[in-house]
Design a protein around this motif. Structure first.
Motif, PDB file in Angstrom:
ATOM      1  N   ASP A 106      19.024   8.409   1.464  1.00  0.00           N
ATOM      2  CA  ASP A 106      19.917   7.284   1.766  1.00  0.00           C
ATOM      3  C   ASP A 106      19.948   6.266   0.636  1.00  0.00           C
ATOM      4  N   GLY A 107      19.154   6.507  -0.401  1.00  0.00           N
ATOM      5  CA  GLY A 107      19.139   5.600  -1.536  1.00  0.00           C
ATOM      6  C   GLY A 107      18.265   6.146  -2.647  1.00  0.00           C
ATOM      7  N   TYR A 108      18.492   5.657  -3.869  1.00  0.00           N
ATOM      8  CA  TYR A 108      17.756   6.129  -5.041  1.00  0.00           C
ATOM      9  C   TYR A 108      17.560   4.916  -5.939  1.00  0.00           C
ATOM     10  N   LEU A 109      16.347   4.379  -5.960  1.00  0.00           N
ATOM     11  CA  LEU A 109      16.037   3.186  -6.738  1.00  0.00           C
ATOM     12  C   LEU A 109      15.105   3.550  -7.883  1.00  0.00           C
ATOM     13  N   LEU A 110      15.347   2.948  -9.043  1.00  0.00           N
ATOM     14  CA  LEU A 110      14.543   3.226 -10.222  1.00  0.00           C
ATOM     15  C   LEU A 110      13.448   2.179 -10.405  1.00  0.00           C
ATOM     16  N   LYS A 111      12.294   2.657 -10.902  1.00  0.00           N
ATOM     17  CA  LYS A 111      11.205   1.765 -11.284  1.00  0.00           C
ATOM     18  C   LYS A 111      11.425   1.332 -12.737  1.00  0.00           C
ATOM     19  N   PRO A 112      11.096   0.083 -13.074  1.00  0.00           N
ATOM     20  CA  PRO A 112      10.656  -0.983 -12.163  1.00  0.00           C
ATOM     21  C   PRO A 112      11.802  -1.465 -11.281  1.00  0.00           C
ATOM     22  N   LEU A 113      11.477  -1.842 -10.069  1.00  0.00           N
ATOM     23  CA  LEU A 113      12.492  -2.211  -9.097  1.00  0.00           C
ATOM     24  C   LEU A 113      13.262  -3.455  -9.509  1.00  0.00           C
ATOM     25  N   MET A 114      14.576  -3.374  -9.379  1.00  0.00           N
ATOM     26  CA  MET A 114      15.406  -4.572  -9.513  1.00  0.00           C
ATOM     27  C   MET A 114      15.554  -5.186  -8.125  1.00  0.00           C
ATOM     28  N   LYS A 115      15.073  -6.406  -7.960  1.00  0.00           N
ATOM     29  CA  LYS A 115      15.078  -7.010  -6.631  1.00  0.00           C
ATOM     30  C   LYS A 115      16.504  -7.131  -6.079  1.00  0.00           C
ATOM     31  N   LEU A 168      13.522  -4.269  10.048  1.00  0.00           N
ATOM     32  CA  LEU A 168      13.373  -2.863   9.731  1.00  0.00           C
ATOM     33  C   LEU A 168      11.902  -2.595   9.404  1.00  0.00           C
ATOM     34  N   ASN A 169      11.301  -1.615  10.089  1.00  0.00           N
ATOM     35  CA  ASN A 169       9.930  -1.220   9.797  1.00  0.00           C
ATOM     36  C   ASN A 169       9.939  -0.163   8.711  1.00  0.00           C
ATOM     37  N   CYS A 170       8.949  -0.194   7.813  1.00  0.00           N
ATOM     38  CA  CYS A 170       8.963   0.745   6.706  1.00  0.00           C
ATOM     39  C   CYS A 170       7.565   1.197   6.318  1.00  0.00           C
ATOM     40  N   SER A 171       7.515   2.290   5.559  1.00  0.00           N
ATOM     41  CA  SER A 171       6.286   2.793   4.959  1.00  0.00           C
ATOM     42  C   SER A 171       6.576   3.178   3.517  1.00  0.00           C
ATOM     43  N   VAL A 172       5.521   3.128   2.700  1.00  0.00           N
ATOM     44  CA  VAL A 172       5.628   3.460   1.281  1.00  0.00           C
ATOM     45  C   VAL A 172       4.731   4.663   1.005  1.00  0.00           C
ATOM     46  N   ILE A 173       5.258   5.639   0.257  1.00  0.00           N
ATOM     47  CA  ILE A 173       4.472   6.809  -0.147  1.00  0.00           C
ATOM     48  C   ILE A 173       4.572   6.945  -1.664  1.00  0.00           C
ATOM     49  N   ASP A 174       3.431   6.781  -2.337  1.00  0.00           N
ATOM     50  CA  ASP A 174       3.393   6.867  -3.799  1.00  0.00           C
ATOM     51  C   ASP A 174       1.965   7.206  -4.202  1.00  0.00           C
ATOM     52  N   ASP A 175       1.788   8.161  -5.086  1.00  0.00           N
ATOM     53  CA  ASP A 175       0.431   8.559  -5.466  1.00  0.00           C
ATOM     54  C   ASP A 175      -0.234   7.564  -6.411  1.00  0.00           C
ATOM     55  N   GLU A 176       0.534   6.620  -6.987  1.00  0.00           N
ATOM     56  CA  GLU A 176      -0.030   5.638  -7.909  1.00  0.00           C
ATOM     57  C   GLU A 176      -0.189   4.291  -7.219  1.00  0.00           C
ATOM     58  N   PRO A 177      -1.410   3.724  -7.232  1.00  0.00           N
ATOM     59  CA  PRO A 177      -1.631   2.413  -6.604  1.00  0.00           C
ATOM     60  C   PRO A 177      -0.689   1.334  -7.129  1.00  0.00           C
ATOM     61  N   ALA A 178      -0.407   1.376  -8.436  1.00  0.00           N
ATOM     62  CA  ALA A 178       0.492   0.367  -9.008  1.00  0.00           C
ATOM     63  C   ALA A 178       1.899   0.501  -8.434  1.00  0.00           C
ATOM     64  N   GLY A 179       2.313   1.727  -8.175  1.00  0.00           N
ATOM     65  CA  GLY A 179       3.634   1.950  -7.574  1.00  0.00           C
ATOM     66  C   GLY A 179       3.702   1.408  -6.161  1.00  0.00           C
ATOM     67  N   ILE A 180       2.649   1.629  -5.384  1.00  0.00           N
ATOM     68  CA  ILE A 180       2.594   1.107  -4.010  1.00  0.00           C
ATOM     69  C   ILE A 180       2.633  -0.408  -4.027  1.00  0.00           C
ATOM     70  N   ASP A 186      -0.890   7.373  -0.164  1.00  0.00           N
ATOM     71  CA  ASP A 186      -0.875   7.894  -1.529  1.00  0.00           C
ATOM     72  C   ASP A 186      -0.490   9.369  -1.581  1.00  0.00           C
ATOM     73  N   ASN A 187      -0.123   9.933  -0.415  1.00  0.00           N
ATOM     74  CA  ASN A 187       0.376  11.306  -0.399  1.00  0.00           C
ATOM     75  C   ASN A 187       1.204  11.528   0.866  1.00  0.00           C
ATOM     76  N   ALA A 188       2.073  12.531   0.805  1.00  0.00           N
ATOM     77  CA  ALA A 188       3.002  12.777   1.913  1.00  0.00           C
ATOM     78  C   ALA A 188       2.317  13.395   3.122  1.00  0.00           C
ATOM     79  N   PHE A 189       1.230  14.139   2.905  1.00  0.00           N
ATOM     80  CA  PHE A 189       0.559  14.800   4.027  1.00  0.00           C
ATOM     81  C   PHE A 189      -0.046  13.781   4.991  1.00  0.00           C
ATOM     82  N   ASP A 190      -0.746  12.773   4.457  1.00  0.00           N
ATOM     83  CA  ASP A 190      -1.335  11.745   5.308  1.00  0.00           C
ATOM     84  C   ASP A 190      -0.246  10.963   6.041  1.00  0.00           C
ATOM     85  N   ALA A 191       0.863  10.719   5.356  1.00  0.00           N
ATOM     86  CA  ALA A 191       1.974  10.008   5.991  1.00  0.00           C
ATOM     87  C   ALA A 191       2.532  10.813   7.155  1.00  0.00           C
TER      88      ALA A 191
END
Length: 240
Positions: A97-106, A3-15, A35-40
């Motif tokens: 399709d899903g809702y995961l909370l930070k910090p992520l549970m592996k 599965l190919n994926c991308s991450v969108i998060d404004d905080e570097p630590a979140g990414i 770091d933003n939805a527009f660039d994505a």
């Protein structure tokens, strides 16, 4: 099946957090993070969709809930990853399709990825039969099977596509790139400009680079598609 994926998060630590879990997960490949939805959105419009978008919610300018509608056409699955529990109802209203909370549970992440991989395999097995297209419906996890031979042409609109059939029009949140992947290798369809795929057996007339379909709708072949179009005409014409 990867599965190919991308991450969108404004905080570097979140990414970094999500990227680290992806790197440790078999069968998931990171394409690019933003770091933003527009660039994505610009990236997906240029390079095509991914299987999964991992999207933060609490972001400036446009939050994840608002961005979801724009991003849905460019992914098969959209997963929110957030530190806030209270956005759950809004997330599923926009067909997450899903809702995961930070910090992520592996363990939770792995469980969800296994579920999505199985769903993709199931969809792919249906799509191998090129007599039909399995297209995304308006509700979460809903799909409609469309008879390929009944399609006249497919047009990309702002954030969705319309499939024109002899018996009517179907609208889907899938992007044109996703439909292209389904139709890949199917000689019955030809992309003639950035926003249009036509069924070649529904062409009524061709006048240079103007194509008129059986329902009298006409399209102009885009510049970058002219070579493929010329090759098609030469191959099919009795006296090219």
């Amino acid at each position: 099946m990867n599965l190919n994926c991308s991450v969108i998060d404004d905080e570097p630590a979140g990414i970094t957090m999500v990227e680290d879990v992806i790197e440790q997960t078999f069968g998931i490949r990171l394409c690019k993070s933003f770091d933003n939805a527009f660039d994505a959105l610009i990236f997906f419009q240029t390079h095509g969709p991914v299987d999964i978008i991992f999207l933060d919610i609490d972001m400036p300018f446009i939050n994840g809930i608002e961005a979801a509608t724009l991003l849905h056409p460019y992914c098969t699955f959209l997963i929110f990853i957030t530190a806030h529990r209270e956005y759950g109802p809004e997330a599923f209203e926009v067909n997450a399709d899903g809702y995961l909370l930070k910090p992520l549970m592996k363990s939770r992440f792995l469980e969800l990825m296994d579920k999505l991989r199985k769903e993709k395999i199931q969809k792919a097995s249906i799509q191998k039969d090129n007599r039909y297209l399995l297209v995304k419906g308006s509700l979460k996890n809903t799909y409609t099977n469309i008879w390929a031979e009944g399609i006249l042409y497919i047009k990309a609109m702002a954030n969705y596509i319309q499939i024109f059939q002899s018996e009517g029009i179907k609208t889907t949140q899938m992007g044109l790139g996703a439909i292209e992947k389904v139709l890949e290798g199917n000689p019955s369809f030809l992309k003639i400009n950035r926003s249009t795929i036509i069924a070649v057996d529904k062409i009524a007339t061709i006048d240079g680079y103007k194509v008129v379909m059986n329902d009298q709708m006409d399209f102009t072949v885009g510049r970058q598609y002219k070579k493929a179009f010329n090759d098609f005409v030469i191959k099919k014409a009795l006296n090219p």
